[in-house]
Design an enzyme around this catalytic site. Structure first.
Site, PDB file in Angstrom:
ATOM      1  N   GLU A 282       2.234  -3.679  -2.610  1.00 44.35           N
ATOM      2  CA  GLU A 282       3.322  -4.003  -1.687  1.00 44.35           C
ATOM      3  C   GLU A 282       3.523  -5.511  -1.567  1.00 44.35           C
ATOM      4  OE1 GLU A 282       0.683  -2.113  -1.315  1.00 44.35           O
ATOM      5  OE2 GLU A 282       0.907  -0.594   0.249  1.00 44.35           O
TER       6      GLU A 282
ATOM      7  N   CYS B 133      -2.031  -3.911   4.309  1.00 42.18           N
ATOM      8  CA  CYS B 133      -0.606  -3.801   3.960  1.00 42.18           C
ATOM      9  C   CYS B 133       0.201  -3.188   5.103  1.00 42.18           C
ATOM     10  CB  CYS B 133      -0.444  -2.980   2.678  1.00 42.18           C
ATOM     11  SG  CYS B 133      -1.058  -3.823   1.199  1.00 42.18           S
TER      12      CYS B 133
END
Length: 478
Positions: free
Chosen positions: A169, A295
């Site tokens: 990500e 994340c």
């Protein structure tokens, strides 16, 4: 059953596949209704697999969409397919869901890049940003990232050349920033053909209204959004709809806690166990463990401050993710809490500050067919690509350095997604004749910095933990 009975059709849920060793069986079922097959669902028990196959079929029927693999009528039951190895895109029909189209385009782009790459990436966690033109109903993949590792403490650098976090990500978002810089450079000479238009006051640019930014991740983001999702079909999806309001799961105190990734490993731990919220360069070099925010926490931050980050906030209005699509470990209760709802009360503070920022409650969805869980071994390799690149770049996530680049003639080139390279793009665009260091340039964007610091206080005030910050020496390069 009620749906079929009301229409005088006989639904049937059929077993498609059984895979895995005896102690870890995976069962795959799909629904058949009126000689039509619907998307497959995989779970660790037959009961759960049947249930989720029925939910997927009902979702397709209610939205008028059917993914292509659901139309294959002649696939034999109990076929030994072992789909676990690859991230294979399912071709969406023209009336398929937006989420399935997002996943298809990202997976297709990744597979084309993977064909150029000779490195064995091992178990792949994939993320990609897609921009949708809602008028033309066109999807454009603008960045791709893979990876699941963070840099080891002995490899940390103070010149901005190493990449601290190579999770998919984070890498995809850095590719997105590169694409934004490309578009801003093009905007200086042609204001009509880029994704940006002038803001109402003419001081900045903003994303054109018809464009939407979507994020696809092959699995739930590490941290609060994934740690409590214990199986591939976590959560009760019976009443879930993409358009439903968020219903965050807040059952125990540990829900919503900030978490950090572990150095030299996978998994996350709550930051409450971290005594020092600011790391130091000399401390790390003398053995202090290097930790990096999860994340889930970083995406939560993007949902307040925008994906554009500090420097670009001086040039453009905040850009928010419209929707998140995950391939497995989808739990809307945990994801909505982790990615936005745990700081919902922060909106009142933003309103009082008369801020341009907001708490962005993005749409959260899964693909019609979940990706199978991979038991392959993780490798430290991380791939990145942004629209306009001819080739992908491969990093070693444990060193934060390039191992495969377009520029093979250059010895150990600095990664194009490193802070040093991104700051180079910024200075070419904004400060070509000035001599600010990276940290000073960020400090000039006062509205962003003030809201960021207020957000960190909000986490602490809610007893959700402290946001651990990297050594300040990492911001002193020019």
């Amino acid at each position: 059953m009620e749906y079929g009975q009301a229409r005088r059709m006989v639904p049937e849920i059929v077993e498609v596949d059984t895979d895995g060793p005896d102690h870890c069986r995976k069962f795959t079922f799909r629904c058949k209704l009126d000689d039509q097959y619907y998307p497959e669902a995989t779970a660790r028990t037959k009961k759960e697999a049947r249930k989720h196959a029925a939910v997927l079929a009902l979702r397709c029927l209610s939205s008028g969409s059917i993914s292509s693999n659901s139309q294959t009528k002649n696939r034999p039951n109990n076929a030994s397919t072992s789909a676990a190895a690859s991230l294979s895109p399912q071709m969406p029909l023209t009336d398929s869901s937006t989420s399935d189209q997002i996943a298809y385009h990202v997976l297709s782009q990744f597979n084309s890049l993977k064909g150029q790459c000779t490195a064995d990436l091992g178990k792949i966690i994939l993320a990609g940003f897609t921009i949708q033109d809602t008028k033309a109903n066109k999807f454009t993949v603008v960045s791709i990232g893979t990876g699941s590792k963070c840099i080891s403490g002995q490899n940390i650098s103070s010149d901005g050349s190493s990449v601290n976090d190579c999770h998919a990500e984070v890498i995809a978002r850095r590719g997105l920033l590169r694409y934004f810089y490309q578009q801003l450079a093009a905007y200086k000479t042609d204001t009509k053909s880029t994704i940006f238009k002038s803001s109402s006051d003419g001081k900045k640019v903003k994303l054109r209204k018809r464009l939407r930014l979507h994020l696809y991740i092959s699995t739930a983001p590490c941290g609060d959004g994934a740690v409590f999702s214990h199986n591939d079909t976590a959560g009760d999806l019976t009443n879930y709809s993409l358009d439903n309001a968020h219903l965050p799961t807040m059952e125990v105190k540990v829900h919503g806690q900030l978490r950090t990734k572990m150095e030299d490993g996978e998994g996350t731990i709550p930051t409450k166990s971290t005594s020092n919220p600011v790391l130091t360069m000399d401390g790390i070099r003398h053995g202090e463990r290097l930790v990096t925010m999860s994340c889930s926490d970083k995406i939560c931050k993007w949902n307040i401050l925008g994906v554009q980050g500090t420097l670009l906030s001086g040039l453009m209005e905040p850009v928010y993710i419209h929707s998140l699509v995950v391939g497995q470990l989808f739990n809307p209760g945990h994801l909505s809490r982790a990615l936005c709802c745990r700081v919902n009360s922060f909106q009142s503070s933003l309103t009082q500050m008369n801020s341009v920022f907001k708490v962005n409650h993005l749409k959260i969805d899964r693909t019609a067919t979940e990706l199978p869980r991979s038991i392959a071994k993780s490798k430290p390799l991380s791939l990145n690509w942004a629209k306009g690149d001819e080739h992908c770049e491969i990093l070693n996530g444990e060193t934060g350095q390039v191992i495969l680049s377009q520029n093979n003639s250059e010895h150990n080139p600095v990664s194009r997604v490193s802070r040093r390279s991104l700051y180079g793009q910024y200075t070419q665009l904004v400060l070509p004749d000035e001599d600010h260091c990276y940290g000073d340039a960020k400090a000039l964007v006062t509205d962003y910095v003030q809201v960021k610091e207020a957000l960190y206080r909000e986490f602490a005030n809610q007893d959700l933990g402290c946001w651990v910050q990297k050594p300040p020496e990492q911001n002193m390069f020019k």
